[in-house]
Design a protein around this motif. Structure first.
Motif, short mmCIF file in Angstrom:
data_model
loop_
_atom_site.label_atom_id
_atom_site.label_comp_id
_atom_site.label_asym_id
_atom_site.label_seq_id
_atom_site.Cartn_x
_atom_site.Cartn_y
_atom_site.Cartn_z
N LEU A 19 50.74 40.57 26.76
CA LEU A 19 49.34 40.21 26.68
C LEU A 19 48.92 40.10 25.23
O LEU A 19 49.52 40.70 24.34
CB LEU A 19 48.48 41.26 27.40
CG LEU A 19 48.70 41.38 28.90
CD1 LEU A 19 47.91 42.55 29.43
CD2 LEU A 19 48.29 40.11 29.61
N LYS A 37 51.54 36.19 42.50
CA LYS A 37 50.26 36.46 41.82
C LYS A 37 49.11 35.89 42.65
O LYS A 37 48.38 35.00 42.23
CB LYS A 37 50.27 35.82 40.42
CG LYS A 37 51.47 36.22 39.56
CD LYS A 37 51.42 37.67 39.15
CE LYS A 37 52.55 38.03 38.21
NZ LYS A 37 52.53 39.44 37.78
N LYS A 40 43.12 37.39 43.40
CA LYS A 40 42.15 36.75 42.51
C LYS A 40 41.16 37.79 41.98
O LYS A 40 41.16 38.94 42.37
CB LYS A 40 41.39 35.65 43.27
CG LYS A 40 42.29 34.64 43.97
CD LYS A 40 43.23 33.93 43.00
CE LYS A 40 44.11 32.91 43.72
NZ LYS A 40 45.10 32.30 42.82
N SER A 41 40.27 37.31 41.10
CA SER A 41 39.28 38.19 40.48
C SER A 41 38.42 38.89 41.52
O SER A 41 38.19 40.09 41.44
CB SER A 41 38.40 37.39 39.53
OG SER A 41 37.39 38.20 38.98
N LEU A 95 46.78 46.76 30.42
CA LEU A 95 46.61 45.65 29.49
C LEU A 95 47.72 45.60 28.45
O LEU A 95 48.02 44.53 27.90
CB LEU A 95 45.24 45.73 28.81
CG LEU A 95 44.16 44.88 29.51
CD1 LEU A 95 43.83 45.46 30.87
CD2 LEU A 95 42.92 44.76 28.67
N THR A 255 48.28 40.11 39.98
CA THR A 255 47.03 39.47 39.61
C THR A 255 47.24 38.48 38.46
O THR A 255 47.97 38.77 37.52
CB THR A 255 46.00 40.54 39.15
OG1 THR A 255 45.85 41.50 40.20
CG2 THR A 255 44.65 39.90 38.84
N GLU A 256 46.61 37.33 38.56
CA GLU A 256 46.63 36.39 37.45
C GLU A 256 45.59 36.80 36.40
O GLU A 256 44.50 37.24 36.75
CB GLU A 256 46.32 34.97 37.95
CG GLU A 256 47.42 34.39 38.84
CD GLU A 256 47.12 32.96 39.26
OE1 GLU A 256 45.98 32.51 39.01
OE2 GLU A 256 48.00 32.32 39.85
N ASN A 257 45.92 36.67 35.13
CA ASN A 257 45.02 36.99 34.03
C ASN A 257 44.44 38.40 34.10
O ASN A 257 43.22 38.58 34.06
CB ASN A 257 43.88 35.97 33.97
CG ASN A 257 44.36 34.55 33.81
OD1 ASN A 257 45.29 34.29 33.04
ND2 ASN A 257 43.75 33.63 34.54
N PRO A 258 45.29 39.43 34.22
CA PRO A 258 44.76 40.80 34.32
C PRO A 258 43.97 41.22 33.09
O PRO A 258 43.08 42.07 33.18
CB PRO A 258 46.03 41.65 34.49
CG PRO A 258 47.14 40.82 33.94
CD PRO A 258 46.76 39.40 34.25
N GLU A 259 44.29 40.62 31.92
CA GLU A 259 43.58 41.01 30.70
C GLU A 259 42.10 40.65 30.76
O GLU A 259 41.28 41.25 30.06
CB GLU A 259 44.24 40.38 29.47
CG GLU A 259 44.11 38.88 29.36
CD GLU A 259 45.17 38.11 30.11
OE1 GLU A 259 45.31 36.89 29.88
OE2 GLU A 259 45.88 38.73 30.94
N LYS A 260 41.75 39.67 31.59
CA LYS A 260 40.35 39.29 31.75
C LYS A 260 39.69 40.02 32.92
O LYS A 260 38.51 40.36 32.87
CB LYS A 260 40.25 37.77 31.99
CG LYS A 260 40.71 36.92 30.80
CD LYS A 260 40.56 35.44 31.11
CE LYS A 260 41.00 34.59 29.92
NZ LYS A 260 40.88 33.13 30.22
N ILE A 261 40.47 40.25 33.97
CA ILE A 261 39.91 40.81 35.20
C ILE A 261 39.79 42.33 35.15
O ILE A 261 38.77 42.91 35.56
CB ILE A 261 40.79 40.39 36.41
CG1 ILE A 261 40.74 38.87 36.57
CG2 ILE A 261 40.33 41.08 37.68
CD1 ILE A 261 41.71 38.36 37.63
#
Length: 487
Positions: A19, A37, A40-41, A95, A255-261
């Motif tokens: 990340l 993955k 979702k959010s 993260l 999860t996709e994009n865990p750094e955002k979610i």
């Protein structure tokens, strides 16, 4: 992919891009391969909510209110703060490096295979016993309706386990969708209860002959009707209420994009705890004397039952039944992932590492469900005491899991100080004191369990037995662990 749990830095760089803001770690788990993955959010956000609202509130609050009175809200607030710190520490690790093995994977990286083995099996102890508590709660709720009153508790428990197990084995997408709607139902019910409760308090509308308000508290012994000690002694049970908060960390691996979610989902846990747990308990105390509640019935059902609104108690009972099934669903999901991570490292049976075509590690899920079957037997032998008995043993697993997360966080903080890893921007504040204070709190809960006597003291007295079983188990698996890791 090889069964080896670590690879070279070059392999990691190509297989698992780090990340933003994290170090290019030289560690990856073989157990992370094969997952889809598909979360979702909205799934992760509602899983975080569902993890913070479970059986411990919907069923457990009744008996605890009867024992400690209105001071129960203090216990929920204190445990809620530490639950948030634990999940915040886990969030920082997520993260740094998302993994379906979650804290077991981090224990492997920072503490070695012995640490991962201990963390994983303590977590399994937590959810294997929690599964028993959940099916017991589901069977208890079902007895509210006359059509099920003559059905044996053990049979209702078996039906609940079978239904949730079948749903959990399909795919992670279906799990996420189920948890999304389970959480929607729980939140909607709590919001409805709080709106009704606030209306009753403001309008002074009588509930079962009592006028809601501060007088309901002051005229019945005040905040501490039996003293401070009963509230303190309930902490181990209240810790159980927060048992699922770490679930969003496990879900990060799918999860996709865990750094955002993840930061958004984790940060929201704090206000949810304050609103739903503390707020609900305060309203319960204002609506009825604490003596009106009991361990055998959800306190929310008790309030609507006393109001006499046709069908309201039945609807709320359906909601709390949903909460129990949601918790069971979460337990099967998370232990399946944790056991697969351990199996690929050699510290869990090989069959728990097997996946189906839907990317579901069904071997670990079936193992946890097998312990749920023991819960069915327990409900047959001692239906009246089954819930409280397993809650105490589940609390041991929770305390151990939370302690391992904070210890991993400490090791991570120390390595960051040595320049070996880079902490992400999303961090546990005030490290390392936060971890140290949290570990001290967890030890104090064990002491309180001992002081409580009864089942609590028996549970603590079993700690040497748990340690002996873990030690014996390690000697059984250590050769396979060494072969798997190539050491």
């Amino acid at each position: 992919m090889s069964d080896r749990t670590t690879t070279t830095a070059d392999q990691v760089a190509t297989e698992t891009p780090p990340l933003a803001g994290s170090a290019a770690a030289a560690h990856v788990d073989a157990g992370d391969a094969g997952y889809r993955k598909d979360l979702k959010s909205r799934h992760v956000n509602m899983i975080a909510i569902g993890g913070a609202i479970g059986t411990g509130l919907f069923l457990g609050a009744g008996g605890r209110m009867a024992n400690a009175g209105p001071s129960l809200f203090i216990a929920y607030a204190v445990c809620g703060v530490f639950a948030f710190l634990v999940v915040r520490a886990l969030g920082e690790l997520v993260l740094y490096r998302p993994s379906s093995g979650a804290f077991v994977s981090y224990a492997r990286e920072f503490m070695g295979e012995k640490g991962a083995y201990t963390a994983g099996w303590l977590y399994f102890l937590n959810w294997a016993t929690t599964a028993i508590a959940d099916i017991t709660a589901a069977a208890t709720y079902a007895h509210f309706w006359a059509m099920f009153s003559d059905v044996p508790q053990w049979l209702l428990a078996l039906i609940a386990l079978s239904v949730v197990l079948a749903a959990n084995l399909i795919s992670v997408k279906y799990f996420g969708e189920m948890e999304f709607w389970f959480a929607i139902v729980k939140v909607a019910a709590l919001v409805a209860f709080m709106l009704v409760g606030i209306y009753l308090v403001v309008t002074q509308h009588q509930v079962d002959g009592h006028t809601p308000g501060l007088a309901t508290v002051t005229d019945n012994g005040g905040i501490f009707p039996s003293g401070v000690m009963p509230m303190l002694l309930l902490l181990q049970g209240v810790v159980f209420a927060y048992a699922s908060v770490e679930l969003c960390g496990v879900a990060a691996g799918e999860t996709e994009n865990p750094e955002k979610i993840m930061p958004k989902a984790i940060n929201s846990i704090m206000w949810r705890v304050g609103l739903f747990y503390v707020g609900s308990v305060v309203l319960l105390a204002l609506l009825l004397p604490y003596t009106a509640y009991s361990a055998g019935q959800s306190p929310f059902v008790t309030v609507f039952d006393k109001l006499g609104i046709p069908g309201a108690a039945g609807v709320m009972n359906l909601v709390v039944l949903t909460a129990a099934l949601s918790s069971l669903n979460s337990g099967l999901y998370s232990t399946g992932r944790i056991l697969r991570s351990m199996s690929m490292a050699g510290s869990a049976p090989k069959f728990t590492g097997v996946m189906n075509k839907g990317g579901v590690p069904y071997g670990g899920i079936l193992l946890t469900a097998g312990f749920g079957v023991l819960g069915v037997v327990l409900n047959y032998v001692m239906p009246g005491e089954a819930f409280e008995l397993v809650v105490n043993f589940a609390s041991i697993g929770i305390l151990g899991t939370w302690a391992m997360i904070m210890i991993c966080s400490l090791f991570f903080w120390r390595r960051a100080g040595q320049g070996l890893v880079t902490r992400p921007g999303y961090r546990l504040p005030w490290a390392p004191w936060t971890q140290i204070v949290t570990l001290g709190f967890l030890v104090s809960v064990l002491v309180l369990m001992w002081l409580d006597g009864g089942v609590g003291r028996t549970t603590v007295a079993c700690l040497p037995l748990v340690a002996a079983v873990l030690t014996g188990g390690w000697f059984l698996v250590r050769r396979r662990v060494a072969e798997t890791s190539g050491n």
